[in-house]
Scaffold this motif. Structure first.
Motif, PDB file in Angstrom:
ATOM      1  N   GLU A  83      19.942  51.872  62.817  1.00  0.00           N
ATOM      2  CA  GLU A  83      19.389  51.634  61.302  1.00  0.00           C
ATOM      3  C   GLU A  83      19.789  51.727  60.267  1.00  0.00           C
TER       4      GLU A  83
ATOM      5  N   CYS B 112      26.519  48.207  52.312  1.00  0.00           N
ATOM      6  CA  CYS B 112      25.752  49.326  53.071  1.00  0.00           C
ATOM      7  C   CYS B 112      25.918  50.701  52.578  1.00  0.00           C
TER       8      CYS B 112
ATOM      9  N   ARG C 148      20.808  50.980  55.868  1.00  0.00           N
ATOM     10  CA  ARG C 148      20.310  50.753  54.632  1.00  0.00           C
ATOM     11  C   ARG C 148      21.278  50.259  53.625  1.00  0.00           C
TER      12      ARG C 148
ATOM     13  N   TYR D 140      17.406  47.005  50.903  1.00  0.00           N
ATOM     14  CA  TYR D 140      17.058  46.577  52.033  1.00  0.00           C
ATOM     15  C   TYR D 140      17.399  47.459  53.129  1.00  0.00           C
ATOM     16  N   TYR D 141      16.827  47.094  54.561  1.00  0.00           N
ATOM     17  CA  TYR D 141      17.197  47.760  55.791  1.00  0.00           C
ATOM     18  C   TYR D 141      17.200  46.668  56.924  1.00  0.00           C
TER      19      TYR D 141
ATOM     20  N   ASP E  93      13.476  47.067  51.212  1.00  0.00           N
ATOM     21  CA  ASP E  93      13.000  48.348  51.599  1.00  0.00           C
ATOM     22  C   ASP E  93      11.683  48.966  50.679  1.00  0.00           C
TER      23      ASP E  93
ATOM     24  N   GLY F  28      23.503  54.662  57.391  1.00  0.00           N
ATOM     25  CA  GLY F  28      22.504  54.423  58.298  1.00  0.00           C
ATOM     26  C   GLY F  28      22.760  55.349  59.350  1.00  0.00           C
TER      27      GLY F  28
END
Length: 144
Positions: A87, A96, A89, A70-71, A65, A99
């Motif tokens: 989505e 995690c 994140r 990260y995504y 990201d 999202g």
């Protein structure tokens, strides 16, 4: 094992196996394009498909990201157009942190915290799709 730890460990394993030998110092993404009626379409929100009735297979995009995490975005086709399904994140350790889930016609999109996202969406998805991120399943490693 908690769902958060399960998701982190499963995704890290998938990513490490898929990116083995790849240069992760340059800008990269792992991508699987959305499929609709056996035809690939770009993972671009709003991209129009050839028709509006048929079978789809989810597209996925995973990348850094730019902020140390990260995504991951899951794409699908609704009413003949590519749109996002989820989505997520992740922090730098691939845990995690939350999202958005798109509920389409059944309700508005909703932000979900990391543990709940793992419990309700990501863990069942990863359990159903073991060894998911592979070339055999249509994934590509792309550098820019």
């Amino acid at each position: 094992m908690s769902s958060t730890k399960f998701c982190r460990d499963a995704l890290r394993k998938e990513i490490l196996n898929f990116t083995k030998g790849k240069d992760l110092k340059q800008k990269w993404k792992i991508e699987k394009k959305v499929m609709y009626n056996n035809k690939e379409y770009p993972n671009v929100k709003g991209h129009k498909c050839d028709d509006d009735s048929g079978m789809w297979k989810m597209g996925t995009e995973l990348s850094p990201d730019g902020e140390g995490g990260y995504y991951m975005i899951h794409y699908t086709v609704v009413w003949g157009k590519v749109t996002w399904n989820a989505e997520l994140r992740f922090n730098s350790k691939m845990t995690c942190v939350g999202g958005w889930l798109n509920y389409f016609a059944t309700g508005p999109s909703k932000f979900i915290k990391g543990k709940e996202m793992c419990d309700d969406y990501l863990k069942p998805f990863l359990q159903e799709n073991e060894e998911y991120i592979t070339s055999a399943h249509g994934f590509n490693f792309i550098t820019n």
